[in-house]
Design a protein around this motif. Structure first.
Motif, PDB file in Angstrom:
ATOM      1  N   SER A  40       0.854  -1.177   0.000  1.00 30.03           N
ATOM      2  CA  SER A  40       0.000   0.000   0.000  1.00 30.03           C
ATOM      3  C   SER A  40       0.893   1.231   0.000  1.00 30.03           C
ATOM      4  N   ALA A  41       0.702   2.113  -0.983  1.00 31.51           N
ATOM      5  CA  ALA A  41       1.520   3.322  -1.105  1.00 31.51           C
ATOM      6  C   ALA A  41       0.654   4.462  -1.611  1.00 31.51           C
ATOM      7  N   ALA A  42       1.180   5.681  -1.505  1.00 33.36           N
ATOM      8  CA  ALA A  42       0.404   6.870  -1.826  1.00 33.36           C
ATOM      9  C   ALA A  42       0.218   7.081  -3.324  1.00 33.36           C
ATOM     10  N   ASP A  43       0.998   6.413  -4.157  1.00 34.07           N
ATOM     11  CA  ASP A  43       0.869   6.536  -5.601  1.00 34.07           C
ATOM     12  C   ASP A  43       0.875   5.133  -6.192  1.00 34.07           C
ATOM     13  N   PRO A  44      -0.062   4.818  -7.076  1.00 34.89           N
ATOM     14  CA  PRO A  44      -0.138   3.450  -7.610  1.00 34.89           C
ATOM     15  C   PRO A  44       1.115   3.024  -8.358  1.00 34.89           C
ATOM     16  N   ALA A  47       3.439   1.784  -5.766  1.00 35.98           N
ATOM     17  CA  ALA A  47       2.971   0.480  -5.304  1.00 35.98           C
ATOM     18  C   ALA A  47       3.337  -0.599  -6.320  1.00 35.98           C
ATOM     19  N   GLU A  48       3.195  -0.283  -7.604  1.00 33.26           N
ATOM     20  CA  GLU A  48       3.554  -1.253  -8.645  1.00 33.26           C
ATOM     21  C   GLU A  48       5.047  -1.572  -8.618  1.00 33.26           C
ATOM     22  N   ALA A  49       5.876  -0.591  -8.283  1.00 31.70           N
ATOM     23  CA  ALA A  49       7.315  -0.843  -8.169  1.00 31.70           C
ATOM     24  C   ALA A  49       7.584  -1.855  -7.065  1.00 31.70           C
ATOM     25  N   GLY A  50       6.910  -1.684  -5.922  1.00 29.97           N
ATOM     26  CA  GLY A  50       7.075  -2.636  -4.831  1.00 29.97           C
ATOM     27  C   GLY A  50       6.551  -4.010  -5.192  1.00 29.97           C
ATOM     28  N   GLU A  51       5.427  -4.047  -5.880  1.00 29.69           N
ATOM     29  CA  GLU A  51       4.845  -5.333  -6.279  1.00 29.69           C
ATOM     30  C   GLU A  51       5.767  -6.068  -7.252  1.00 29.69           C
TER      31      GLU A  51
END
Length: 573
Positions: A40-44, A47-51
């Motif tokens: 969960s992050a403030a910008d999708p 979040a996609e980078a983490g995923e």
């Protein structure tokens, strides 16, 4: 509290502290998770980078670092390698919790009078914020390197790949960044380099939908991916950064290359309490967040909040009163524990919190909320105002093994000091120090000192249930509002039985001195008469200046990804 934050004027905008040990109950097997975890992050795009890192077999720590780097690109107003942060890392296998302090430090030559003019008065805001006076030595990369060395699985360079692509190939300007640029002209566009990236020839921000490329940042990331943290803290890069900041510093101790080279991220003892059957853990000093969250919960534990529910004026009254007491203690006692004695164990001692709770009445307000005297409290200390800002972000990550990271990152104000260096904004974190070194003839705990870390409100938090399972990974942005935002969501989950997303959507109310901020358009607006009858006054109806992200464990063992509902429609490109 003795100040009103900028967003209010004119509304434009039962245990002592725990060490890094397993929960007292037997540790359960890791909870089932998605195949690769959750972010969960403030910008999708972050979040996609983490995923992507999780999908590549990375750990929660790896993914959190990738998110921080990506946010440097797509959320330059709130986070990045030009700032610092705090990380909680929880091991699902053995229950241990480690917290890492990557908070910025003042230059060694900084003095307690840093923000005072020759006349002894506080310098104008433009001078103290929009200059090198406000810039602390950035700590985010040192934090990332320390965490990666201990808990990383993928190669360091791999973590930079998503951010490099975003910076080199470009990303789409969303409405949130556009509005932040437009609302912070004079700060965001203070340098030619930043104007060339984010603004057009007409001096206005690039339109929503524009492609933004930051080639200098891509080059910085490529150097860091190849050279490691030495490419930031090493002699050549440190000298360049220090010279850039020093040239913009009008007085007091200027930053040096040695200040940057000497920076270290530090492990700190977590602050943990038992709240009902749960164990709630947060960050210790120099953050005040872990103590404040613990105190608010501890002071409210004797009240049946579940029976009241979120629609009860009595609940909100009790919560506001608890805030007032916790923040009074915060101002007097909490600062960098490397420089002053912070009575953390006393502040979260169960007996002390019960004594503070006894001051709270369900049918009246406390006439004046003052700091208490916890066990081990130092004497002869003053308190004073500091510079409220909210250029911060939070992200929560859980990996396939159930290990969790709660990471709050900041550059302090929107676009920090406005100084732009090698593709990223530099923080204005030193304005988190108390601006005046004395109050009432006593030294202020959070005064400026060379090498010291300013007090923070950041509150990355991890919650365990009575079996030792991680059930909530949460944090927030919003300057002094952060501990209140986090506590309200924790109560929403633990007492009201809400899912994580619904808990983030709860209304927001916070006391600032004699002013009570109530979220515009929320159910709390209709409760004004009820709250006034209980003694509250000075109502200000305003949009809630908050931003939270969380992961909540569902009954089936999957993770609910919760994001700030107030940002719906403004972060999606």
């Amino acid at each position: 509290m003795r100040y009103l934050p900028a967003f209010l004027a004119p509304l434009a905008l039962a245990l002592s502290g725990c060490a890094a040990t397993p929960p007292p109950a037997a540790v359960a097997a890791p909870a089932p998770a998605a195949a690769t975890g959750a972010v969960s992050a403030a910008d999708p795009r972050a979040a996609e980078a983490g995923e992507a890192i999780l999908a590549a077999g990375g750990s929660a720590t790896d993914a959190a670092i990738a998110v921080m780097l990506a946010l440097t690109v797509v959320e330059p107003q709130s986070s990045g390698i030009g700032g610092g942060g705090f990380m909680l890392r929880a091991d699902a296998g053995n229950g241990t919790l480690v917290t890492i302090d990557g908070r910025e430090t003042a230059p060694a030559a900084a003095t307690p009078n840093r923000f005072l003019g020759a006349d002894g008065k506080i310098l104008p805001r433009e001078t103290r914020v929009f200059s090198g006076l406000s810039v602390g030595v950035p700590g985010n990369l040192a934090l990332a390197a320390k965490a990666h060395s201990q808990y990383g699985k993928l190669p360091w360079a791999k973590l930079f790949e998503p951010a490099i692509v975003l910076a080199r190939d470009g990303f789409v300007m969303n409405r949130r960044l556009y509005e932040s640029l437009a609302g912070n002209k004079g700060r965001a566009d203070r340098t030619d380099a930043a104007r060339a990236i984010y603004f057009g020839a007409d001096g206005e921000p690039l339109p929503v939908g524009s492609t933004v490329k930051v080639p200098a940042l891509a080059a910085t990331f490529e150097a860091l991916a190849k050279g490691g943290p030495e490419a930031f803290y090493g002699p050549e890069s440190a000298a360049a950064l220090a010279a850039h900041v020093a040239a913009d510093t009008p007085q007091d101790g200027r930053m040096t290359a040695q200040d940057i080279a000497a920076y270290t991220a530090k492990e700190r003892p977590p602050v943990c309490i038992r709240y009902r059957v749960y164990r709630v853990c947060g960050m210790g000093p120099p953050s005040s967040g872990g103590v404040a969250v613990a105190q608010m919960l501890g002071q409210l534990e004797g009240f049946d909040l579940a029976a009241m529910g979120p629609d009860s004026p009595t609940f909100w009254h009790l919560f506001i009163e608890s805030q007032r007491l916790a923040y009074a203690d915060r101002e007097l006692y909490v600062a960098d524990s490397d420089f002053i004695e912070v009575p953390v164990e006393g502040l979260v001692d169960a007996g002390y919190m019960r004594s503070r709770a006894a001051l709270i009445s369900a049918d009246s307000t406390i006439a004046k909320a003052e700091a208490g005297v916890p066990p081990g409290a130092p004497l002869a200390r003053g308190d004073g105002p500091e510079e409220p800002e909210h250029g911060t972000t939070h992200f929560s990550v859980v990996d396939a093994g159930g290990n969790a990271v709660s990471y709050t990152s900041t550059i302090e104000g929107a676009f920090g000091s406005g100084l732009f260096h090698q593709g990223f904004y530099l923080n204005n974190e030193l304005t988190d120090f108390t601006l005046t070194p004395e109050a009432g003839g006593k030294p202020v705990a959070n005064r400026v000192e060379g090498g010291k870390r300013p007090r923070s409100s950041m509150s990355p938090t991890i919650v365990y249930d009575d079996t030792g399972r991680i059930v909530l990974v949460i944090g927030a942005a919003g300057g002094p509002t952060i501990p209140v935002t986090v506590t309200r969501a924790i109560i929403g989950v633990l007492d009201f039985g809400l899912g994580a997303q619904d808990a983030l959507a709860l209304p927001f109310a916070m006391a600032f001195g004699d002013t009570l901020l109530i979220e515009e358009g929320s159910a709390l607006v209709a409760m004004q008469d009820d709250l006034a009858a209980l003694g509250h006054k000075g109502f200000r109806i305003s949009p809630a200046p908050i931003k939270a992200n969380a992961l909540g464990l569902r009954a089936d063992g999957s993770w609910e990804v919760a994001t700030e509902p107030r940002f719906a429609g403004v972060v999606t490109p």
